[in-house]
Design a protein around this motif. Structure first.
Motif, PDB file in Angstrom:
ATOM      1  N   PRO A 197     -34.606 -26.898  -7.965  1.00  0.00           N
ATOM      2  CA  PRO A 197     -33.883 -26.492  -6.751  1.00  0.00           C
ATOM      3  C   PRO A 197     -32.395 -26.800  -6.779  1.00  0.00           C
ATOM      4  N   GLY A 198     -31.878 -27.407  -7.835  1.00  0.00           N
ATOM      5  CA  GLY A 198     -30.496 -27.874  -7.802  1.00  0.00           C
ATOM      6  C   GLY A 198     -29.460 -26.859  -8.220  1.00  0.00           C
ATOM      7  N   GLY A 199     -29.892 -25.688  -8.671  1.00  0.00           N
ATOM      8  CA  GLY A 199     -28.936 -24.700  -9.150  1.00  0.00           C
ATOM      9  C   GLY A 199     -28.638 -23.632  -8.115  1.00  0.00           C
ATOM     10  N   LEU A 200     -27.884 -22.651  -8.546  1.00  0.00           N
ATOM     11  CA  LEU A 200     -27.521 -21.506  -7.708  1.00  0.00           C
ATOM     12  C   LEU A 200     -27.445 -20.281  -8.610  1.00  0.00           C
ATOM     13  N   VAL A 201     -28.013 -19.181  -8.160  1.00  0.00           N
ATOM     14  CA  VAL A 201     -27.885 -17.909  -8.865  1.00  0.00           C
ATOM     15  C   VAL A 201     -27.215 -16.919  -7.920  1.00  0.00           C
ATOM     16  N   VAL A 202     -26.145 -16.292  -8.405  1.00  0.00           N
ATOM     17  CA  VAL A 202     -25.471 -15.250  -7.636  1.00  0.00           C
ATOM     18  C   VAL A 202     -25.513 -13.975  -8.465  1.00  0.00           C
ATOM     19  N   VAL A 203     -26.034 -12.926  -7.873  1.00  0.00           N
ATOM     20  CA  VAL A 203     -26.181 -11.633  -8.544  1.00  0.00           C
ATOM     21  C   VAL A 203     -25.219 -10.651  -7.904  1.00  0.00           C
ATOM     22  N   THR A 204     -24.498  -9.896  -8.715  1.00  0.00           N
ATOM     23  CA  THR A 204     -23.727  -8.770  -8.191  1.00  0.00           C
ATOM     24  C   THR A 204     -24.343  -7.476  -8.709  1.00  0.00           C
ATOM     25  N   SER A 205     -24.295  -6.452  -7.881  1.00  0.00           N
ATOM     26  CA  SER A 205     -24.913  -5.193  -8.295  1.00  0.00           C
ATOM     27  C   SER A 205     -24.392  -4.042  -7.451  1.00  0.00           C
ATOM     28  N   ARG A 206     -24.350  -2.870  -8.070  1.00  0.00           N
ATOM     29  CA  ARG A 206     -24.095  -1.644  -7.318  1.00  0.00           C
ATOM     30  C   ARG A 206     -25.359  -1.166  -6.610  1.00  0.00           C
ATOM     31  N   HIS A 207     -26.481  -1.791  -6.928  1.00  0.00           N
ATOM     32  CA  HIS A 207     -27.748  -1.476  -6.287  1.00  0.00           C
ATOM     33  C   HIS A 207     -28.075  -2.554  -5.261  1.00  0.00           C
ATOM     34  N   ARG A 208     -28.897  -2.211  -4.284  1.00  0.00           N
ATOM     35  CA  ARG A 208     -29.254  -3.179  -3.246  1.00  0.00           C
ATOM     36  C   ARG A 208     -30.145  -4.303  -3.785  1.00  0.00           C
ATOM     37  N   LEU A 209     -31.007  -3.993  -4.752  1.00  0.00           N
ATOM     38  CA  LEU A 209     -31.947  -4.965  -5.332  1.00  0.00           C
ATOM     39  C   LEU A 209     -32.833  -5.588  -4.261  1.00  0.00           C
ATOM     40  N   THR A 210     -33.314  -4.770  -3.346  1.00  0.00           N
ATOM     41  CA  THR A 210     -34.126  -5.291  -2.252  1.00  0.00           C
ATOM     42  C   THR A 210     -35.430  -5.920  -2.728  1.00  0.00           C
ATOM     43  N   GLY A 211     -35.871  -5.577  -3.933  1.00  0.00           N
ATOM     44  CA  GLY A 211     -37.080  -6.197  -4.470  1.00  0.00           C
ATOM     45  C   GLY A 211     -36.966  -7.701  -4.621  1.00  0.00           C
ATOM     46  N   LEU A 212     -35.727  -8.218  -4.688  1.00  0.00           N
ATOM     47  CA  LEU A 212     -35.554  -9.661  -4.841  1.00  0.00           C
ATOM     48  C   LEU A 212     -35.829 -10.432  -3.547  1.00  0.00           C
ATOM     49  N   ARG A 213     -36.097  -9.721  -2.454  1.00  0.00           N
ATOM     50  CA  ARG A 213     -36.524 -10.432  -1.240  1.00  0.00           C
ATOM     51  C   ARG A 213     -37.800 -11.231  -1.513  1.00  0.00           C
ATOM     52  N   LEU A 214     -38.641 -10.701  -2.385  1.00  0.00           N
ATOM     53  CA  LEU A 214     -39.875 -11.415  -2.729  1.00  0.00           C
ATOM     54  C   LEU A 214     -39.578 -12.738  -3.417  1.00  0.00           C
ATOM     55  N   ASP A 215     -38.389 -12.870  -3.988  1.00  0.00           N
ATOM     56  CA  ASP A 215     -37.997 -14.096  -4.678  1.00  0.00           C
ATOM     57  C   ASP A 215     -37.133 -14.987  -3.794  1.00  0.00           C
ATOM     58  N   GLY A 216     -37.070 -14.662  -2.500  1.00  0.00           N
ATOM     59  CA  GLY A 216     -36.315 -15.486  -1.565  1.00  0.00           C
ATOM     60  C   GLY A 216     -34.828 -15.212  -1.537  1.00  0.00           C
ATOM     61  N   ALA A 217     -34.407 -14.049  -2.006  1.00  0.00           N
ATOM     62  CA  ALA A 217     -32.972 -13.764  -2.079  1.00  0.00           C
ATOM     63  C   ALA A 217     -32.365 -13.568  -0.696  1.00  0.00           C
ATOM     64  N   GLU A 218     -31.106 -13.982  -0.579  1.00  0.00           N
ATOM     65  CA  GLU A 218     -30.258 -13.640   0.552  1.00  0.00           C
ATOM     66  C   GLU A 218     -29.308 -12.535   0.088  1.00  0.00           C
ATOM     67  N   PHE A 219     -28.932 -11.646   1.007  1.00  0.00           N
ATOM     68  CA  PHE A 219     -28.128 -10.488   0.616  1.00  0.00           C
ATOM     69  C   PHE A 219     -26.814 -10.463   1.391  1.00  0.00           C
ATOM     70  N   HIS A 220     -25.776 -10.093   0.692  1.00  0.00           N
ATOM     71  CA  HIS A 220     -24.476  -9.898   1.335  1.00  0.00           C
ATOM     72  C   HIS A 220     -23.882  -8.599   0.795  1.00  0.00           C
ATOM     73  N   ARG A 221     -23.664  -7.656   1.691  1.00  0.00           N
ATOM     74  CA  ARG A 221     -23.051  -6.386   1.288  1.00  0.00           C
ATOM     75  C   ARG A 221     -21.549  -6.493   1.443  1.00  0.00           C
ATOM     76  N   LEU A 222     -20.836  -6.230   0.384  1.00  0.00           N
ATOM     77  CA  LEU A 222     -19.377  -6.340   0.394  1.00  0.00           C
ATOM     78  C   LEU A 222     -18.774  -5.059   0.949  1.00  0.00           C
ATOM     79  N   ARG A 223     -17.910  -5.215   1.933  1.00  0.00           N
ATOM     80  CA  ARG A 223     -17.276  -4.086   2.599  1.00  0.00           C
ATOM     81  C   ARG A 223     -15.899  -3.815   2.013  1.00  0.00           C
ATOM     82  N   ALA A 224     -15.353  -2.675   2.405  1.00  0.00           N
ATOM     83  CA  ALA A 224     -14.014  -2.302   1.946  1.00  0.00           C
ATOM     84  C   ALA A 224     -12.976  -3.233   2.546  1.00  0.00           C
ATOM     85  N   LEU A 225     -11.828  -3.322   1.894  1.00  0.00           N
ATOM     86  CA  LEU A 225     -10.713  -4.099   2.425  1.00  0.00           C
ATOM     87  C   LEU A 225     -10.220  -3.490   3.727  1.00  0.00           C
ATOM     88  N   GLY A 226      -9.801  -4.332   4.648  1.00  0.00           N
ATOM     89  CA  GLY A 226      -9.147  -3.844   5.854  1.00  0.00           C
ATOM     90  C   GLY A 226      -7.753  -3.331   5.531  1.00  0.00           C
TER      91      GLY A 226
END
Length: 715
Positions: A197-226
């Motif tokens: 439990p001591g690590g961190l994994v951060v994934v970036t993708s052009r895809h949503r990768l919603t299948g990773l919800r089964l692995d406990g993933a949290e999701f953040h969608r990056l928006r365009a610059l203001g």
């Protein structure tokens, strides 16, 4: 090393180790070993703590809200403490995912003393041919090998399952961050998740990768610059001294880059490479959609076009077809029925394609059953359609969508104004799709929600010379204009519809456009323009011998005089309308003319005459199944009765009319009725109630009739 002589009896060379000899490192002895020999292998030096994150560009700008959002996701996991955080940052190509995550993880370097690993999973790279060079997304086994070796594990198992097991064992007690960049799928990620439990994994993708919800993933969608952040990024790249006196043009360039950091950086680089070019020239180069992606190319750099080409290349054939079809549509956003209509497929098929495109982050969800393109992605999709599909195929896509909107608007018109004459419809590609509403209120909501789409399709039809489609669509939109009073759209649509009807040679449609367009001009208080349209309609109706249209023009001219306060001039036109319609048996028209005659009587302070006109009109309108106009007559009847002194009956009738308008969503007439209720309450000395009615009326007028809102604020 030695060997025996060839003749077997010759002397032999000695090969021996003796005494207290010591060897470090790999040692081979081919013959005798004797004495107190000790062989040792010194361990290799431990590898350095891996710090593999990519450097952050010097022009990194803003993103404070995004960084704070990632901090919150990490803190939430830290509070739970039971599982290793897995965060997926997704977004379209060029939005800045890699740079943002690299910056964020660098800020948290001290939280991960055992290292920060990085791997580019190449999720945006299309698979090559089976017999071609290695290509496509990175193999998890190869990535595990690199990770394990960077942590000092030199003997890496060949089998993926064994390597993943070793990886989890090695990382069980490590406090380490892993950045998996450009991921393609959830399956590609799972073998790379560390143990403990001591690590961190951060994934970036052009895809949503919603299948990773089964692995406990949290999701953040990056928006365009203001806009402000985009301006800052551009200025940093181009140089403040270079552009400080051209800020309006800089803002235009940033707007055309649609908040995509890659596009902004390329635009500023292009400007920096042309020292004498003004920013306005760059804005001009970016303005046409056809050349915008080409203008965002800088030699030797990853370009927006290349990034989007890579995202497109990994789409399946049907998703790619849908992507191209949507790129052709002049619509601000899309729902599943639009997709189904464009591709001539079922709703179920369209839902699956939308899911694929949203998952691939080439479309973004903006509401229930609503998606849209990022602006530069839309340009790319249009370019791909132009390059891939024939002109005939592109024409079919556009006509199918135009016909779908025409069909649906016509059905809405039928449900909302069933008593109104509807002109014939012509469909090049009749749609079998069901409409998305079942009652009058739902039909009006659909028209209002889709008014920008309807106007876009109307302009498309005019541009492509689909004359019949254009005027028929305007005709079908009549309930939208009548009930919700979007005056600017009302007038624009009827100017387009009138021209289309004339070019189509359809005289009846021309008169319809003149009459319904004139009503909009009159409602917008453009009375002279309205009278001009009504006069043209009257002349055309008399030439055609069309009594119904003649009566409509007469009613309109009488109404214009009434609105202008010329009551004596209004009455003859209105009486002629009554006579004309009575002779041809158009009962609804007679009733509508009597409503305006009642309004004239009220204005002339003759409430008894007004009551007679409104009561008779309401009876006729109910008889011909026109509940909306019957409610209008009822509201006026209530006001007229109140003016006769019968406030109780008048107030009750106004309240009854208000209930009808509220149920049907007729906002403008809700406001009119509330205003009349307020006036009636004021006459009875009920000032608090009057103030409340007027306040509610003003709030509705603000959205439907600015002229009425100004009038009420001034009263």
């Amino acid at each position: 090393m030695s060997a025996a002589g060839q003749d077997g009896g010759a002397s032999r060379s000695r090969n021996s180790i003796g005494g207290s000899a010591r060897f470090n490192g790999p040692t081979v002895q081919a013959r005798d070993i004797h004495g107190g020999v000790r062989i040792e292998s010194a361990p290799p030096p431990p590898p350095p703590t891996p710090r593999q994150l990519l450097p952050v560009p010097a022009h990194f700008t803003d993103r404070q809200d995004e960084l704070a959002a990632l901090d919150r996701l990490l803190a939430r996991h830290a509070d739970a403490g039971s599982t290793q955080p897995l965060i997926v940052v997704n977004g379209p190509a060029g939005i800045g995912k890699t740079t943002l995550v690299s910056r964020w993880l660098r800020r948290h370097r001290s939280d991960f003393p055992d290292g920060q690993l990085y791997a580019d999973l190449r999720g945006h790279v299309a698979h090559g041919p089976a017999d071609g060079p290695a290509d496509g997304p990175a193999d998890p086994g190869d990535v595990l090998g690199r990770f394990l070796r960077s942590l000092g594990a030199w003997a890496v198992p060949v089998e993926l399952a064994e390597a993943a097991s070793l990886w989890r064992s090695v990382t069980t007690d490590l406090r380490m961050a892993v950045m998996l960049d450009n991921a393609f799928s959830a399956a590609q990620i799972r073998p790379l998740l560390p143990g403990g439990p001591g690590g961190l994994v951060v994934v970036t993708s052009r895809h949503r990768l919603t299948g990773l919800r089964l692995d406990g993933a949290e999701f953040h969608r990056l928006r365009a610059l203001g806009p402000d952040a985009g301006m800052e990024l551009f200025i940093r790249g181009a140089g403040e001294d270079r552009v400080s006196d051209q800020l309006p043009a800089v803002r235009q360039v940033v707007d055309l880059c649609a908040g995509l950091p890659l596009a902004v950086c390329l635009a500023s680089a292009r400007l920096a490479a042309r020292p004498r070019q003004p920013v306005a020239a760059l804005a001009d180069a970016l303005t046409p959609d056809a050349g915008r992606l080409a203008a965002l190319e800088v030699e030797g750099e990853a370009t927006v076009r290349k990034a989007l080409d890579a995202s497109y290349a990994v789409l399946g054939p049907e998703a790619a077809r849908t992507y191209r079809a949507l790129g052709l549509l002049p619509l601000p956003d899309f729902d599943v029925r639009t997709v189904a209509a464009a591709c001539a497929e079922s709703l179920e098929w369209a839902e699956h394609r939308l899911d694929e495109l949203v998952e691939a982050n080439v479309l973004e969800e903006i509401g229930p059953d609503t998606v849209r393109f990022h602006d530069l992605v839309r340009v790319h999709a249009h370019d791909r359609a132009t390059a891939t599909d024939t002109e005939a195929d592109r024409e079919r896509v556009l006509r199918r969508v135009a016909d779908w909107y025409l069909k649906t608007a016509t059905e809405a018109q039928r449900r909302i104004t069933p008593a109104q004459l509807t002109l014939p419809r012509d469909y090049a590609h009749p749609s079998r799709l069901t409409v998305p509403f079942t009652d009058e209120a739902g039909a009006l909501r659909w028209l209002d929600d889709r008014r920008a789409h309807l106007m876009a399709v109307l302009r498309l039809a005019a541009e492509r010379d689909w004359h019949a489609t254009a005027w028929q669509l305007v005709d079908a939109m009549w309930p939208l204009f009548l009930r919700l009073r979007h005056y600017d759209l009302w007038i624009e649509a009827h100017r387009i519809g009138l021209e289309a009807a004339r070019r189509d040679g359809h005289r009846e449609a021309e008169r319809q456009m003149l009459n319904s367009g004139a009503i909009g001009l009159s409602a917008a208080r453009r009375l002279d323009d309205a009278a001009e349209w009504y006069t043209a309609s009257l002349r055309a109706a008399q030439e055609a011998g069309d009594a119904r249209d003649e009566g409509q023009a007469l009613l309109g001219l009488g109404g214009c005089h009434y609105e202008a306060g010329r009551y004596a001039e209004a009455v003859p036109y209105l009486n002629r309308a009554v006579t004309t319609w009575e002779e041809c048996g158009y009962r609804r028209g007679v009733a509508l003319a009597r409503v305006v005659l009642g309004e004239v009587a009220l204005a002339r302070r003759d409430p008894e005459r007004a009551v007679a006109c409104f009561a008779r009109a309401r009876t006729e309108l109910l008889a011909v199944s026109d509940p909306h106009d019957a409610a209008r007559a009822l509201a006026f009847l209530g006001r007229a009765r109140a003016r006769t002194g019968d406030h109780e009956t008048g107030t009750a009738q106004l309240a009854q009319a208000l209930a009808v308008f509220t149920a049907s969503g007729a906002v403008h007439w809700q406001a009119r009725t509330l205003e009349m209720l307020g006036d009636t309450a004021r006459e009875r000395g009920e000032d608090p109630a009057a103030d409340d009615f007027h306040r509610r009326a003003l709030a509705l007028y603000e959205t439907t009739s600015p002229a009425d809102a100004r009038r009420m604020r001034g009263s």
